[in-house]
Write a protein that holds these residues in place. Sequence first.
Motif, PDB file in Angstrom:
ATOM      1  N   ARG A  50       0.945  -1.170   0.003  1.00 50.64           N
ATOM      2  CA  ARG A  50       0.126   0.046   0.078  1.00 50.64           C
ATOM      3  C   ARG A  50       0.619   1.303  -0.080  1.00 50.64           C
ATOM      4  O   ARG A  50       1.647   1.369   0.658  1.00 50.64           O
ATOM      5  CB  ARG A  50      -1.025  -0.151   1.065  1.00 50.64           C
ATOM      6  CG  ARG A  50      -1.895  -1.081   1.257  1.00 50.64           C
ATOM      7  CD  ARG A  50      -3.365  -0.498   0.520  1.00 50.64           C
ATOM      8  NE  ARG A  50      -3.734   0.587   1.208  1.00 50.64           N
ATOM      9  CZ  ARG A  50      -4.729   1.417   0.774  1.00 50.64           C
ATOM     10  NH1 ARG A  50      -5.130   1.334  -0.746  1.00 50.64           N
ATOM     11  NH2 ARG A  50      -5.327   2.584   1.311  1.00 50.64           N
TER      12      ARG A  50
ATOM     13  N   THR B   8       0.252   5.698  -0.330  1.00 51.59           N
ATOM     14  CA  THR B   8      -0.547   6.572  -0.263  1.00 51.59           C
ATOM     15  C   THR B   8       0.143   8.014  -0.850  1.00 51.59           C
ATOM     16  O   THR B   8       0.926   8.200  -0.387  1.00 51.59           O
ATOM     17  CB  THR B   8      -1.316   7.128   1.100  1.00 51.59           C
ATOM     18  OG1 THR B   8      -1.946   6.243   1.631  1.00 51.59           O
ATOM     19  CG2 THR B   8      -2.133   8.358   0.894  1.00 51.59           C
TER      20      THR B   8
ATOM     21  N   ARG C   5       4.721   4.950   1.821  1.00 47.79           N
ATOM     22  CA  ARG C   5       4.498   3.535   1.811  1.00 47.79           C
ATOM     23  C   ARG C   5       3.917   3.008   3.143  1.00 47.79           C
ATOM     24  O   ARG C   5       4.622   3.574   4.345  1.00 47.79           O
ATOM     25  CB  ARG C   5       5.841   2.742   1.465  1.00 47.79           C
ATOM     26  CG  ARG C   5       5.615   1.325   1.653  1.00 47.79           C
ATOM     27  CD  ARG C   5       6.940   0.588   1.192  1.00 47.79           C
ATOM     28  NE  ARG C   5       6.619  -1.025   1.495  1.00 47.79           N
ATOM     29  CZ  ARG C   5       7.581  -1.805   1.303  1.00 47.79           C
ATOM     30  NH1 ARG C   5       8.739  -1.419   0.703  1.00 47.79           N
ATOM     31  NH2 ARG C   5       7.491  -3.319   1.324  1.00 47.79           N
ATOM     32  N   HIS C   6       3.029   2.134   3.177  1.00 53.74           N
ATOM     33  CA  HIS C   6       2.532   1.599   4.460  1.00 53.74           C
ATOM     34  C   HIS C   6       3.027   0.225   4.569  1.00 53.74           C
ATOM     35  O   HIS C   6       3.036  -0.612   3.872  1.00 53.74           O
ATOM     36  CB  HIS C   6       1.137   1.652   4.455  1.00 53.74           C
ATOM     37  CG  HIS C   6       0.234   3.047   4.153  1.00 53.74           C
ATOM     38  ND1 HIS C   6       0.268   3.830   4.890  1.00 53.74           N
ATOM     39  CD2 HIS C   6       0.052   3.479   2.908  1.00 53.74           C
ATOM     40  CE1 HIS C   6      -0.311   5.187   4.333  1.00 53.74           C
ATOM     41  NE2 HIS C   6      -0.620   4.684   3.302  1.00 53.74           N
ATOM     42  N   HIS C   7       3.836  -0.003   5.672  1.00 46.16           N
ATOM     43  CA  HIS C   7       4.648  -1.230   5.952  1.00 46.16           C
ATOM     44  C   HIS C   7       3.529  -2.271   6.786  1.00 46.16           C
ATOM     45  O   HIS C   7       3.828  -3.244   6.849  1.00 46.16           O
ATOM     46  CB  HIS C   7       5.938  -0.973   6.761  1.00 46.16           C
ATOM     47  CG  HIS C   7       6.827  -0.187   5.849  1.00 46.16           C
ATOM     48  ND1 HIS C   7       7.812  -1.076   5.159  1.00 46.16           N
ATOM     49  CD2 HIS C   7       7.052   1.004   5.954  1.00 46.16           C
ATOM     50  CE1 HIS C   7       8.517  -0.089   4.520  1.00 46.16           C
ATOM     51  NE2 HIS C   7       8.242   1.102   4.898  1.00 46.16           N
TER      52      HIS C   7
END
Length: 242
Positions: free
Chosen positions: A69, A71, A239-241
Motif C-alpha cells: 500500500r 498513499t 509507503r505503508h508497511h
Amino acid sequence: MVAAGATAAVAAPDGPRTTATGATAVAAPGGPRTTPGPCGYTATPDDPAVRPVPLPPDPRRTPDKGQVRVTLRTNHGPIGLTLDRAAAPCTVQSFLHLTRHRFYDRTPCHRLTAYPTLSVLQCGDPSGTGSGGPGYRYRDELPTDLPPAPIDPTGERRVYARGTLAMANAGPDTNGSQFFLVYADSALRPSYTVFGSVDAAGLATLDRIAAGGVAPTEEDPAPVDGAPALPVEIRKAVRHHH
C-alpha cells in the motif's frame, strides 16, 4: 525518458505515442550501466534524472508475491494505491524505490485527459514538463488479461478500467517514473504496464480533479488533453508497511 526530450505519455485515441541488493550496476562494453538482476534497470545518460536517485536494487529473486500500500498525499486529498507484485514485480520494485528516495514528493501531476476513450491523470515527472524521469529505464511487464474494448472493432484495444494504475512510456521498454491513474474506463492498446489499483478514496480525489477539467489555452479554449485546470501536487508519497 530514454533520449533527451523524450516524452513519457499515454497514447491519445488514434494518435501516436508522443542487482542483488547492494550489487553494483555495471556497464556493458560501450553501453550504459545496467543492474545485474532480472529487472535490468538501465541508466539513461542522455536523459539524466530530474532529481538525483540511484538505480533501484535488483535482487536475484525479485519479490513477486503480495501487495503493498502506498498513499499519494495530494493537495486535493489522498490517493491510495495498492501495488501488485505478482502483476509487475520489477515495476513495483522501482516505484517503491522512487517512493523511498522521495522522488515523487512535491511533484505535479502534469497531464489530464478527458477523451471519451481516454480518461487519466498522469503524474511522476518532478519537472512537470512530461519529459522528465529518474535517469533509468526498464522493460515492460504488459497485461495479458484485459478485456477487449467493445468500442474498438479492430480488437486491438483493451479496457483499462476505472481505478487502474499503470505506467506511462515513450515506446516499448522505456518505463521510468511516470504513471497514470484511470478515472473512467479507457480503451488503449495493451502497451502499458498495469501494476496496481486506486482505492475508493483515491477515486473520489480523482473525480474532483477531473471535474475541474483541462486548463484552457489561447490555442484551445476547450481542451480535452493538457494540464489540469485544478493544479495537482503530490505533496508526499508514503509507503505503508503494515
